[in-house]
Structure formats: C-alpha cells, structure tokens
Design a protein around this motif. Structure first.
Motif, short mmCIF file in Angstrom:
data_model
loop_
_atom_site.label_atom_id
_atom_site.label_comp_id
_atom_site.label_asym_id
_atom_site.label_seq_id
_atom_site.Cartn_x
_atom_site.Cartn_y
_atom_site.Cartn_z
N ARG A 173 65.16 -11.51 -37.63
CA ARG A 173 64.06 -10.71 -36.60
C ARG A 173 64.85 -9.57 -36.65
O ARG A 173 66.02 -9.35 -36.65
CB ARG A 173 63.73 -11.21 -35.19
N SER A 174 64.03 -8.33 -36.30
CA SER A 174 64.46 -7.03 -36.05
C SER A 174 63.49 -6.36 -35.38
O SER A 174 62.46 -6.82 -35.27
CB SER A 174 64.90 -6.20 -37.17
N GLU A 175 63.81 -5.38 -34.48
CA GLU A 175 62.93 -4.48 -33.87
C GLU A 175 62.86 -2.92 -34.27
O GLU A 175 64.00 -2.48 -34.76
CB GLU A 175 63.22 -4.21 -32.26
N THR A 176 61.84 -2.41 -34.27
CA THR A 176 61.57 -1.01 -34.73
C THR A 176 60.63 -0.41 -33.82
O THR A 176 59.65 -0.68 -33.39
CB THR A 176 60.92 -1.25 -36.32
N LYS A 177 61.37 0.81 -33.51
CA LYS A 177 60.67 1.68 -32.49
C LYS A 177 60.31 2.95 -33.44
O LYS A 177 61.21 3.49 -34.10
CB LYS A 177 61.46 2.01 -31.35
N LEU A 178 59.40 3.68 -33.08
CA LEU A 178 58.93 5.12 -33.49
C LEU A 178 57.86 5.77 -32.68
O LEU A 178 57.19 5.27 -31.91
CB LEU A 178 58.30 4.90 -34.93
N VAL A 179 57.98 6.91 -32.89
CA VAL A 179 56.95 7.90 -32.02
C VAL A 179 55.35 7.90 -32.75
O VAL A 179 55.41 7.91 -33.92
CB VAL A 179 57.51 9.33 -32.06
N LYS A 180 54.49 7.89 -31.73
CA LYS A 180 53.02 8.15 -32.19
C LYS A 180 53.14 9.38 -33.34
O LYS A 180 53.66 10.32 -33.01
CB LYS A 180 52.25 8.06 -31.21
N ARG A 232 51.19 8.01 -40.42
CA ARG A 232 50.64 8.35 -38.79
C ARG A 232 50.31 7.25 -37.93
O ARG A 232 49.13 6.96 -37.48
CB ARG A 232 49.50 9.21 -39.05
N ALA A 233 51.48 6.38 -37.64
CA ALA A 233 51.16 5.27 -36.78
C ALA A 233 50.51 5.45 -35.41
O ALA A 233 50.84 6.57 -34.72
CB ALA A 233 52.59 4.66 -36.54
N GLU A 234 49.77 4.64 -35.05
CA GLU A 234 49.09 4.74 -33.51
C GLU A 234 49.34 3.72 -32.89
O GLU A 234 50.06 2.70 -33.35
CB GLU A 234 47.47 4.85 -33.68
N GLN A 235 48.89 3.48 -31.59
CA GLN A 235 49.37 2.34 -30.59
C GLN A 235 48.92 1.13 -31.08
O GLN A 235 49.53 0.09 -31.19
CB GLN A 235 48.59 2.63 -29.28
N GLU A 236 47.66 1.15 -31.84
CA GLU A 236 47.17 -0.16 -32.41
C GLU A 236 47.90 -0.64 -33.52
O GLU A 236 47.86 -1.90 -34.09
CB GLU A 236 45.60 -0.03 -32.77
N ASP A 237 48.89 -0.01 -34.18
CA ASP A 237 49.55 -0.50 -35.07
C ASP A 237 50.85 -1.19 -34.81
O ASP A 237 51.78 -1.50 -35.61
CB ASP A 237 50.33 0.77 -36.00
N GLU A 272 56.04 4.39 -29.46
CA GLU A 272 56.05 5.07 -28.56
C GLU A 272 55.60 6.28 -28.27
O GLU A 272 55.22 6.81 -29.54
CB GLU A 272 57.40 4.98 -28.00
N GLU A 273 55.30 7.17 -27.23
CA GLU A 273 54.56 8.33 -27.24
C GLU A 273 55.69 9.35 -26.50
O GLU A 273 56.31 8.85 -25.30
CB GLU A 273 53.39 8.25 -26.54
N PRO A 274 55.72 10.52 -26.84
CA PRO A 274 56.15 11.80 -25.69
C PRO A 274 55.49 11.83 -24.70
O PRO A 274 54.40 11.52 -24.62
CB PRO A 274 56.56 12.79 -26.81
N PRO A 275 55.81 12.55 -23.62
CA PRO A 275 55.07 12.77 -22.45
C PRO A 275 53.99 13.65 -22.88
O PRO A 275 54.02 14.56 -23.72
CB PRO A 275 56.12 13.54 -21.63
N GLU A 276 52.88 13.27 -22.07
CA GLU A 276 51.30 14.09 -22.12
C GLU A 276 51.18 14.35 -20.55
O GLU A 276 51.09 13.12 -19.81
CB GLU A 276 50.59 13.34 -22.82
N TRP A 277 50.66 15.43 -20.39
CA TRP A 277 50.31 15.61 -18.95
C TRP A 277 49.05 14.77 -18.69
O TRP A 277 47.92 14.92 -19.55
CB TRP A 277 49.69 17.26 -18.79
N GLU A 278 49.15 14.24 -17.56
CA GLU A 278 47.87 13.68 -16.81
C GLU A 278 47.43 14.70 -15.75
O GLU A 278 46.01 15.04 -15.73
CB GLU A 278 48.16 12.28 -16.27
N SER A 279 48.05 15.29 -15.22
CA SER A 279 47.78 16.29 -14.07
C SER A 279 48.74 17.33 -14.08
O SER A 279 49.87 17.28 -13.57
CB SER A 279 47.66 15.71 -12.78
#
Length: 1076
Positions: free
Chosen positions: A170-177, A221-226, A250-257
C-alpha cells in the motif's frame, strides 16, 4: 533598491544575487492605514550537476531483474529525463524495459543484449535551458552457456511477478486539484508481466489513460471525485502481484467570504468577516496595517470566530485590515479599507452626462454617491419636483436609475438628489430616446457553386442622428471579416451587399450581418453552403478474388453539400491499351462497394470517382494490379453483315471481339454456312480475320450463317444463326402499264405495275422515273430537252413528278433498281401539260415623260406558258404625301402590243406602274416602274438668254446632225440581218440593274412584285390567277432526287436563252403604235 515614485523593488544583478534570496512583502501606507502584498519568494537557482563518481558495473544473471538508478540533481521544474547511449541513441523501451517516474530504468528480466557499457541518464531543465549527463553505467549479463547442458543453455526460468516499484502493498498519494494524477507499477518476472488497473468500487475515470505499456495510469486534471483507492495488478501465467494506492485530491485555499472595504459612520458597529475553504482546512491570520492584531491593540475590537467586530467605532479605528488564509498548497491575502467618518454626500458621477436609449429597450442612468452615513437618493424630471415613479422606473441601491421599455416621451433632463444628515448634493443628466436599429433586408441561406461569386444582402434602418456613427459589419463564424480591398482580396462590400469572389471551400460557414450604432445593434445570419464535385474516394480495397470477378470497396469522399448520385468505376489494363482508363460500371451513390465482372487473361487495376449534381469529381488513386487467369471466350461476334458485290459471291463481315474480350491467346473464328432452301451440311472455315468470302454461289439465294469464337482455352458459346443472300444481278424486267395523270400545269401523277420479285434478281431498291421535254405547245417545232430523274425508294406503284413547264409536251419512262443497279426502262409515255400563267416580263421601262403623258415599253415573257391573250397595266399617283390617287387599270387585249402612252396625268407628280402578262388561265407576276412627270416649261424658255447666242445655235445644229446620222446607220443595220444579235438585243433591252436614272424622265425601274399599288382596286377587267405552281422537285421527290448527269437543267436554260433572244428581236422589229 526601490524606484522613485513607484512601489517597484529592483534587485541589481551585480554578480552576487544569492545575497537577495529570501521572502519579500510590499507595504503601502498613508494616513488612513497600511496595505500589504502577498509574500514573494526570490530564488537564485544553481546550475544542477550530477556528482562526479565512479560506478561499478552492474553484473546480473540472465533472466534476473535489475534497475539502473538515475538520481537526477535538484533544479527548477519541470524536469525531463532521457536514457541514451554515449552516441545519443535512445535506449529502446518496451514491456520488458521501461523508465519510472523518478527516472530509474527498470528491466523486468535481463537478456544477453542488455550487456553494454554506455547507459547514460540525461536530466533536462527547460526553464534554465540546461541538460546534464550522469556518468555512463555498464551492465554485464551473465549467460548460462558455460555451466549447463546444451538442452538447457540460454533457457530462462519462469518466475511469478513481483513489483520493482512501488515497494510494499500500500501507499498514499496526495496531489492538488487540477494536477495530473500519475500512478505507476513496474513489475519483474518471466514471462514479462502484464499490468491492469482498477479503481476500487468504481470504474476508472473516463478521462484516464494508460502509458508506458500499461505501467503508468494518468488521470488528467484531477478533481475531488478522482480521490479513492486504486489497485494495480501485474500478472503472468505463474501468478500475480498487486499494489493499492490511496489517492487524496487536496485543494489550495479559496475564499468563502472575502473581507470587504467599508465606510461607516462614527458610533456604529463594524463587522469584518473572513472565511476560506481548502484541503487541508486553511489557517486564518488577521493583521491591521500590516501588523498582527496583538501588536496593535484596540479596546473596542473583538474577534468572534471568522469575524472582527469594532463596537462603537470611532475615527481612530480607521485602518487597513488584512486577512490571510493559508495551507500547504497556497496562501490568499485580502486588504479591507475600514474608514470611520461622517461625510456629506459626494456624487462621483460626472455632472451633465448624456445618455442615449433605444425606444422599447432599457437604460441605466448612474449616480454613484460617497457619503457617511449612507445617503438617500431620489430622481426627478425637469418638469416636476416629484420623484419618478411607476412600474417602468427603479432606483437601485447604488443610486442608478433604471428605465424599462423606454418611450419617446422619456426624452429630457433628469436630476439625481443625494441627502444624508451631513448635507445634500445633486447632478443633472440628459436622456435622448433613439429609433431602434433594425435589419430590413436580411441575408438568406444560399448554396453556391465553387469558383463563382456569392452575394449576401443586408440593408438596415437606424436613427438618423447616428449617420456618422452607424457601421455595418460582417462576421464569418463569429469572427469579423476584415476588408483590405487589395488585389488579392476576395471580400467586397458595396451598398450593404457582401460579395465573395471565387468562392472556395473555406468560405462555407455562417455569415452574420451586424448593424451597429453607439446604443444598440441588430444582427441577422445566413448559412452559405459551397457546392462542388465530390472528392476522390479513398482506401480502395480489393477482396473476394475470383477467376472472373473481384469485389471492390472504397470510402466515399466529401460530397460538398450535394449528395453523390453515383460512382463510376474505371479500369486500366497494361497489355492492349496501357494507360487508357475505361468505364467498367456505375454504382448508385448510396453504395460503397461493387462486384466487378472481369475478362480472362487481363492484368487489371481500378479507380473510382463520384458524381453529383455539380458534376463528376476527381478519380481515386488506383488499386494494386489484379490479373485474371485465361479462359475460353464468353461471346461470339456481333453485327454480322452479309454483303454481295458480285453476282456469284457472298461477303461475310462481322464486328471482331475487342482484345480484352479474347480471354486468352490464340483467338480464331469458325465461319459456318449452308443454303437455306436446300438440305445440305454446314460448310466450315477457321479464320483469324473478321471477314470471309464465299465464292461460286447462285445469284441471290438465301444462306444460313453462324460464327463461333475459339482460343487456346476452348470454344465460345453456341452461336446464333443469321440469314443472308448471295450476290445480286441487274433487274431483268421493266414495269408495265405505265400511265400518266395530269394534276395541274406543272405536276403529273405516274402509275405502273410492279415488277415481279423473281425478275428483281436482288433486294428491291425502288423505282426511278426519267422524263424530258419534247417541245413547247406555243411553238410546234420539237426541241428535245434535258433528261431529269427522280428516285422513289421502296415497293410502290405510283409517284408524283413536279416542276414541269406548262403548255409543253413531255415523254417519260419508269425503271426499277436493286443493289446492283437499274433494270430496263419501260416503254416511253408521252403527255402534255395544260396552260399556265405567263412568266414575268423581262423588260419594262419608261421611254418618255412629258407634263401630262408617260410612254411605256416592255418585252413579252420568255415563257408565256400558254397562248398570250394580252396585258394588264395599272398605274397610280404616289406623291410623297399621305394622299394617294385611285388605281387605274388598262386592259390591253392585243398580245402583240409592247408600247403604251398614258395621258391626262398630273404635272410634276410621281406615278407607279404595274404590268402583268395574261393567258386564258390568268395573269402572271407583276413588274413595276416609277417616274415623275415634268413641268411644261422647256429648256429653251428657261434659258432664253442662251438660245439667242450664235454659238448655242450652232451647237444645237451639230447635235441634231449627229443624231440623224446614228439613226440612219441603225436603220440600215436592221434591214440587213432580219434579227438582232444578242449584243443588239441587250442594247435595246438593257439590264435592269445597270440602267441608271434618266435626268430628263426622273424614272426608276423595279421588277419587285412584292410592292402592290397603294390603294389598288381589286376588281380588274380580267380574272387574275396564281402565277407559278409552287411545286418543286424537293417537295415531290426524296432526298436522293437525281438529275441528269450532264448538269441537270443547264441545257434547257441555254435553249430558253436562245428563244428569248429571237423573240426580243422580233418584238423590237414590230412597229407598235399606241392607240390614240
């Protein structure tokens, strides 16, 4: 260093940039606070290098896995890795040999050819344009030849798969959206394992793709559903190995407010909110004027979760607040200007703005206000102090007045009034309502032939106040067309019409006309379809090869908007007519294949072209050649003709087979024949040419003939039997019972009894009638005329002979003919034609003109066509006015009269005279003459002064004497011969065309019988009947009507000319006295 009057910070390149490496932030301050920028990291990259090292050779046994490490140096991405030899040849990669994502080169099992000493890893850094090379590596593959028996030498033991990378289960892979997900599994084993990929519990994403021979899974162009669990499975016949990947997107910060700048009045509560989302959850950091909150304390400031609250805010609380949201993938920074103050309204919109609106559309009139506390804003018209109201008017929170469905009456001045506790302010604006822009004539969809000119019309109506600003634009497929009007330009616009010269395929598309003013626009579109012949078919394939057929398939070319109606299949063979393409067959346009029927022993190739309503398109590329084996002939000769040029021969001719129809070498023809009217065996002859002559045949007897083909492969099909006749001879009998029935003065009907077929000696061609004129019944003297012939094809017993001369005696004979020639003629039959109307008078002229009289003279017709009974003379006044005199008729009953004097005419008046000759049948065609009568005044009285001169009197006497001598000479000459020569006759009867105008008589001669007298009376003293019969040889004969061999009517014309001369002499001699 910082530039003057700018916020730009310049780092000088003095050769020591590394001193400036670090993190930078910009601060901008004034009396209301300080704003800051995001942190900027300044990196001075070093040139990446592989370490200098001595690498030991990699020694591996054949069949075992091994890996060559690259370990590229760090540098500015992106990084590109290549494995090559010292001579820069790429190391070939396949399912056994492949490079991993980290640059290592993996071998699932070693083979002998892997041994080499120049494995080099190259690392490329495109952003700094640098490529570095690792020290070359050696690989030595130890084979098993030395320690094994010959049976097992070079044999590699099978081995179940295991993974070279990644390690573990097993291994883990993290990437940005938005980044590409890349998962790899490189396996070793023998046979070489195959790698499969699965997403646990789901299907692989539709956009996923496999590379590197299935070892690398890429999800662009990976998305959350991937996110989720993925598994790779490497297997061969001995087993399998698996690895599980846990993928987190994962995702970088995005403004909510995002915090907003605010202007608040003193004493109010101010709320500043800041929140952001991301993965991992971002950390929120607050600052004021660039300092952390704890370094700038305020007693009335509190932080509640994601909100800062300023209670009972005062002017000193004015500042710039910063909110920074950060996680490992990025940072967001926002500056919010918080101003605490009381201000009277300040209207930021310019005074006196003009607005233009289109009738029926909406308009927004702006009034931007800056004040604290917020101002109340009202709008009013110039003619009213009340604010504008109604369902068509809305004042928005930002002070803008919106008017819906503008009307003409809305034109005028409007006032915006802003008011708060600190004061008021106002501005005026002007609204003008314009007529809408409308396309009156829109372009229409068109289908245009390639190479022609296309025209698209567009006419628009618009408000005339925009005459200097209106523009008409054209777009093609939403791209504006530029008009450069150069020599090579193909687009022209004139009076709203777009012209496209020499239309090509790239001109097809949607054309949009845009009519635009500063306030509105209207558009209209049309589809232009370009028609052309079909493109050449592609990918021609021959299949189902048989000895005499083959199936041809093709892919149709583009039909260019006109459906293909049919395909034309052509062939070319390289033996008889190499390079000459011929049509083989046509196929309906909805088919893309055909079974081709072929001849034997032919080396074919084929091509196809398409046909539509525009025309036939270019041909495809030809197929490969296909040669059929030889075979017996498929057909026998056609168009067999039996001809007989001599009485005892029969010529047999036929249309030979085309060379391509021979079906093989050695083509011959078997000619078989026998008499049809007798029981006898077939006579046979083999020939290679396409004709045969049968000799010593009876005259004109029927034969049966058949012709069969043969080549080296065998005989053709059984031939058909045709019937023909042997040679013809001349007919031996003439028609009997020949009779003549006179139809009119120039046409007779001839009848006869048919010649019996036994006497024809051949195929009946028809009948011929020969006739000749014996004499004119006016003159009892016989004069044998020229012979004339008419041919009447076919079996018949009567015919009509036209074109005869009236009042004449004729003789004729009838004969039959066949292919050999004419038979004997019948007994001659004599007949006479009745009287007809005379021919036109050859001479008619005015001989003397006086004040009240005109003298006329004429010659009788050359062919009176009967007994001449007299003449019919008509005359009429025809002055150049609309008034004409009545037609006067003179019936001259004496046929010998050839002169006449008309009396009691008007002086100085123009008259027209018509003359016709008559027989008992009627009068012939008209000859005409015109002249003008004279004044009574003579030449002597007009020139009285001259006549008294002696020299004039002497001249007149000399002329009179000379005239007397000439007259005496003429009289003597006439009495000598008794008749005039042709020359003298022509002198007395000059040619009408050469006769000039007489200065004394003003007369003109005309023999045009198409000009009747003006207002002429139809009731004459004698009945006027039709002249010539109108019958002709062409009307009664057929297209091969024949005349005499010596030139048809030439002899008869000569005889007529002689008679005309004799009669003219006799008529001129006669003393003609006009009745008083």
């Amino acid at each position: 260093m910082k530039e003057e009057n700018s916020g730009t910070f310049v780092i000088p390149n003095n050769g020591n940039l590394t001193e400036y490496q670090g993190t930078y932030r910009c601060y901008a301050s004034n009396k209301l606070g300080t704003a800051i920028s995001k942190e900027i990291e300044f990196i001075v990259p070093h040139v990446p290098k592989f370490p200098k090292e001595t690498l030991e050779p990699v020694v591996v046994e054949e069949g075992q896995p091994f890996t060559l490490k690259c370990n590229p140096p760090k540098g500015i991405p992106p990084l590109q890795i290549y494995w090559m030899t010292i001579s820069l040849q790429h190391i070939e990669q396949d399912e056994r040999v492949s490079m991993g994502l980290n640059g290592d080169l993996h071998f699932s099992h070693a083979v002998e050819r892997d041994s080499r000493r120049d494995y080099c890893c190259f690392a490329a850094f495109p952003r700094i344009r640098t490529i570095v090379q690792k020290t070359a590596m050696s690989v030595i593959v130890k084979t098993k030849k030395s320690d094994m028996s010959p049976e097992t030498a070079n044999a590699i033991l099978d081995r179940r798969p295991s993974l070279l990378t990644p390690s573990g289960v097993r291994s883990e892979t993290k990437l940005v959206k938005g980044e590409d997900l890349k998962l790899e599994c490189v396996a070793e084993g023998f046979p070489t394992p195959q790698v499969d990929w699965v997403k646990m519990g789901h299907q692989l994403p539709a956009k996923a793709k496999l590379e590197n021979h299935g070892k690398l899974l890429i999800v662009p162009r990976a998305e959350q559903e991937d996110s989720g669990k993925y598994m790779c499975k490497a297997k061969n016949p001995l087993g399998e190995a698996v690895h599980y990947f846990t993928v987190t997107v994962e995702e970088p910060p995005e403004w909510e407010s995002e915090p907003q700048s605010q202007l608040s009045m003193i004493g109010s509560d101010v709320h500043i909110k800041c929140s952001a989302s991301g993965s991992p959850q971002p950390t929120i950091t607050w600052m004021v004027n660039g300092l952390p909150l704890q370094e700038a304390p305020a007693a009335n400031r509190r932080v509640f979760g994601d909100t800062i609250v300023l209670h009972n805010a005062q002017a000193p609380n004015s500042a710039v607040y910063q909110c920074e949201a950060s996680n490992i993938h990025g940072t967001l920074l926002s500056n919010a200007n918080i101003m605490i103050m009381n201000l009277p309204p300040m209207i930021l919109t310019k005074e006196g703005e003009d607005y233009s609106a289109v009738e029926g559309k909406g308009v927004m009139m702006h009034c931007s206000v800056f004040s604290s506390p917020p101002s109340s804003i009202t709008w009013s018209r110039e003619d009213s102090t009340e604010s504008v109201e109604g369902p068509r008017f809305t004042v928005h929170d930002n002070g803008t007045l919106e008017i819906y469905r503008v009307e003409k009456d809305d034109t005028g001045q409007y006032t915006c009034l802003a008011k708060n506790t600190e004061g008021t302010s106002a501005i005026d604006s002007m609204l003008y309502v314009k007529d809408p822009t409308r396309i009156a004539v829109a372009p229409e969809d068109q289908q245009i032939l390639i190479g022609t000119v296309a025209q698209l019309s567009c006419l628009a109506e618009y408000d005339k106040s925009f005459s200097n600003y209106f523009e008409l634009l054209w777009e093609k497929d939403d791209m504006e067309i530029s008009f450069n009007y150069t020599e090579n330009s193909r687009y022209f616009v004139e009076d709203g019409i777009l012209q496209i010269i020499n239309v090509s395929h790239r001109d097809q598309g949607v054309y949009t006309c845009v009519a635009r003013t500063p306030v509105d626009q209207d558009v209209a579109s049309a589809l232009l379809m370009v028609l052309d012949v079909p493109d050449a078919p592609e990918n021609l394939v021959l299949s189902d090869h048989k000895s005499r057929s083959v199936k041809l398939k093709w892919i149709p070319g583009d039909d260019h908007n006109s459906s293909t109606t049919e395909f034309v299949v052509e062939y070319e063979e390289n033996q008889w007519e190499p390079g000459n393409w011929k049509e083989l067959l046509r196929v309906p346009g909805n088919h893309n294949s055909a079974v081709l029927k072929l001849h034997g022993h032919v080396d074919y190739r084929f091509r196809v072209s398409g046909v539509n309503t525009v025309g036939r398109g270019p041909s495809s590329e030809p197929t490969e050649r296909y040669k059929t084996p030889p075979a017996a002939p498929d057909k026998n000769p056609e168009n067999i003709k039996i001809e007989a040029h001599l009485p005892h021969e029969m010529d047999i001719n036929w249309e030979p087979l085309l060379p391509i129809e021979h079906n093989g070498p050695g083509l011959e023809y078997k000619v078989s024949y026998k008499r049809q009217d007798m029981e006898e065996d077939w006579k046979e002859h083999m020939v290679k040419r396409h004709s045969f002559v049968v000799k010593n045949t009876p005259t004109f007897v029927p034969y049966e003939i058949k012709i069969q083909t043969r080549n080296h492969q065998g005989w053709g099909p059984e031939p058909k039997v045709v019937t023909g006749y042997s040679g013809e001879d001349f007919p031996s009998s003439a028609p009997d019972d020949v009779a003549v029935e006179v139809m009119n003065s120039s046409v007779v009907k001839v009848s006869w009894t048919r010649v019996h077929k036994d006497k024809l000696n051949g195929h009946l061609g028809g009948y011929r009638i020969n006739w000749w004129r014996l004499r004119s019944l006016v003159d009892s003297k016989k004069s044998h005329g020229d012979k004339h012939t008419l041919t009447f094809p076919g079996d018949r017993n009567h015919a009509t002979v036209p074109g005869l001369t009236p009042f004449s005696e004729y003789s004729l004979i009838v004969m039959t003919f066949n292919g050999r020639g004419n038979g004997p003629g019948s007994h001659p039959v004599n007949f006479k034609t009745p009287e007809g109307v005379p021919e036109k008078n050859p001479v008619f002229r005015v001989t003397d003109v006086q004040k009240h009289t005109v003298s006329l003279a004429w010659a009788p017709p050359v062919e009176p066509n009967g007994i001449l009974t007299g003449y019919l003379l008509e005359y009429q006044l025809i002055n150049d006015t609309d008034e004409v005199g009545p037609s006067q008729t003179v019936d001259i009953s004496n046929p010998d009269t050839t002169k006449w004097i008309l009396r009691n005419l008007e002086p100085m008046s123009r008259y027209k005279f018509n003359l016709r000759s008559c027989t008992t049948v009627g009068c012939g065609p008209v000859v005409s003459e015109e002249c003008t009568t004279t004044l009574e005044t003579s030449l002597a009285s007009t020139h009285g002064g001259i006549s008294t001169q002696g020299w004039f009197i002497g001249l007149m006497c000399a002329i009179a004497l000379l005239t007397l001598i000439v007259l005496i000479a003429c009289f003597v000459n006439r009495n000598k011969g008794g008749k005039y020569s042709v020359k003298e006759k022509e002198d007395l009867h000059p040619d009408v065309e050469s006769q000039g105008m007489n200065d004394d008589t003003f007369c003109e001669y005309s023999d045009n019988d198409e000009k009747p007298l003006k207002g002429s009376q139809q009731s004459l003293s004698r009945e006027i009947k039709a002249g010539d019969s109108g019958d002709s040889l062409v009307d009664y004969g057929d297209e091969d009507a024949q005349f005499n061999e010596d030139g048809s009517f030439i002899g008869e014309y000569a005889g007529r000319k002689e008679k005309r001369e004799k009669r003219a002499s006799a008529e001129i001699k006669a003393t003609i006295q006009t009745p008083a």
